[in-house]
Write an enzyme that holds these catalytic residues in place. Structure first.
Site, PDB file in Angstrom:
ATOM      1  N   HIS A 136       0.829  -1.207   0.000  1.00  0.00           N
ATOM      2  CA  HIS A 136       0.000   0.000   0.000  1.00  0.00           C
ATOM      3  C   HIS A 136       0.865   1.259   0.000  1.00  0.00           C
ATOM      4  CE1 HIS A 136      -3.578   2.444   1.135  1.00  0.00           C
ATOM      5  NE2 HIS A 136      -2.685   3.134   1.825  1.00  0.00           N
ATOM      6  N   GLU A 137       1.872   1.277   0.862  1.00  0.00           N
ATOM      7  CA  GLU A 137       2.742   2.459   0.951  1.00  0.00           C
ATOM      8  C   GLU A 137       3.586   2.623  -0.309  1.00  0.00           C
ATOM      9  OE1 GLU A 137       2.544   4.792   3.375  1.00  0.00           O
ATOM     10  OE2 GLU A 137       0.824   3.559   3.921  1.00  0.00           O
ATOM     11  N   HIS A 140       1.477   4.202  -2.942  1.00  0.00           N
ATOM     12  CA  HIS A 140       1.367   5.660  -2.761  1.00  0.00           C
ATOM     13  C   HIS A 140       2.530   6.371  -3.454  1.00  0.00           C
ATOM     14  CE1 HIS A 140      -2.076   6.582  -0.334  1.00  0.00           C
ATOM     15  NE2 HIS A 140      -1.716   5.837   0.686  1.00  0.00           N
ATOM     16  N   GLU A 199      -6.361   6.948  -1.744  1.00  0.00           N
ATOM     17  CA  GLU A 199      -6.447   5.721  -0.958  1.00  0.00           C
ATOM     18  C   GLU A 199      -6.905   4.535  -1.800  1.00  0.00           C
ATOM     19  OE1 GLU A 199      -5.587   4.776   2.188  1.00  0.00           O
ATOM     20  OE2 GLU A 199      -4.507   6.650   1.988  1.00  0.00           O
TER      21      GLU A 199
END
Length: 269
Positions: A136-137, A140, A199
C-alpha cells in the site's frame, strides 16, 4: 491584487497537472520526479541517522521487512515492464529498513525508500499482512501521491515556487511540507488524510503488487479488523489515523479482492 495572484496560481496549477501513467488520473505535479527523489534520498538518510535502525543480522523482523520489500519491488518491476512503463522507475534504488519505534507506522518515499516501524508488527502479526501494508505504501509512492500533496502544500504555503527557490529561501518550511506530505516522524498523525482517490489507488495497486510478490491479498481484511480493534473506539494508531474508517476500507478491499486474486501466485508455486 489577491484575485490576480489567485488567478496566476490557478493557471499555474492547471499547467502543472500531469496524467499518471499507472492510474490514468490527472494530478497537480509541480516538481519533477528527479527533484523529489533527490530530496527524498537526503531526507531518508537524515531520518535513518536520527532513529534506531534494526539490523538484519540477528533480527528475523528486519529480515522479513527486507524480504517483503525485495519481493514487492521485483513484482513492481515485472508489472511496469509488462505494461511498457519501465522508464517510470528510473532512479529507483530500493531500500527497506525496520526502525525501533512504538509508532504504528510505515511509509515509502519516491525512489523506493521504505521504513517500517516495530510498533506496526504486533498488529500485522504475519508476513502477508505486513506485505499488504508495505504494498500500500509503495503504491502511494509509485502513484506520486506525495508529489501531489507536496505540490498542494507548496501552492498553499509558498505560492507554488520552484523547489530550488523554496529550498534556498525557506529551507525549514520546505522540509516540513515535504515531511508532512510523506508522513515522516512523529507528526504523522497530524497529517491531513489522503484523498479518497489516493487511498483507492494505493489499495488497488498495493494489493496487486503484494499478490504478485506471492502474498495472499485476503490478509488485508483481518489486518484492518485488527486496526479497528487496536483503536479501541478511541484515536486510531498513527498509520490508521490518516486513512478512511476501517469499516469503509474493508468494504472497498472486498470489492478489489477479485482483481487482486488474479495476480496471486503463492511463493514457490
Amino acid at each position: 491584487m489577491k484575485k490576480i495572484l489567485l488567478s496566476f496560481l490557478l493557471i499555474g496549477s492547471l499547467v502543472s497537472c500531469s496524467r499518471n501513467p499507472i492510474t490514468g488520473r490527472n494530478q497537480l505535479s509541480l516538481f519533477s520526479e528527479s527533484e523529489i527523489q533527490t530530496m527524498a534520498a537526503a531526507e531518508y538518510q537524515s531520518f535513518l541517522s536520527q532513529n534506531k535502525v534494526v539490523g538484519t543480522s540477528g533480527s528475523k523482523d528486519a529480515e522479513m521487512v527486507r524480504r517483503i520489500g525485495t519481493r514487492i519491488s521485483n513484482a513492481v518491476t515485472e508489472y511496469y515492464t509488462k505494461n511498457g512503463l519501465q522508464n517510470e522507475l528510473a532512479g529507483y534504488k530500493w531500500e527497506y529498513n525496520l526502525v525501533d519505534s512504538k509508532e504504528v507506522n510505515a511509509w515509502c518515499m519516491p525512489g523506493g525508500k521504505i521504513v517500517v516501524y516495530t510498533g506496526l508488527l504486533p498488529i500485522t502479526q504475519n508476513e502477508a499482512a505486513l506485505a499488504v501494508v508495505m504494498g500500500h505504501e509503495i503504491a502511494h509512492a509509485l502513484a506520486k501521491h506525495g508529489n501531489e500533496r507536496m505540490s498542494q502544500g507548496m501552492v498553499q504555503q509558498l505560492g507554488g515556487v520552484a523547489l530550488q527557490v523554496a529550498t534556498a529561501n525557506k529551507p525549514a518550511q520546505t522540509q516540513q511540507i515535504f515531511m508532512t506530505a510523506y508522513g515522516l516522524g512523529s507528526t504523522y498523525g497530524a497529517m491531513l488524510p489522503f484523498s479518497r482517490s489516493n487511498e483507492l489507488e494505493a489499495d488497488k495497486y498495493g494489493l496487486i503488487f503484494s499478490s504478485m510478490a506471492g502474498y495472499n491479498p485476503q490478509e488485508a481484511i483481518p489486518l484492518w479488523e485488527r486496526m479497528a480493534a487496536a483503536s479501541g473506539g478511541n484515536r486510531p494508531p498513527e498509520f490508521a489515523s490518516t486513512h478512511p474508517a476501517e469499516a469503509t476500507r474493508i468494504e472497498k478491499l472486498k470489492q478489489l479482492m477479485p482483481e487482486a486474486l488474479k495476480y496471486y501466485k503463492p511463493v514457490g508455486k
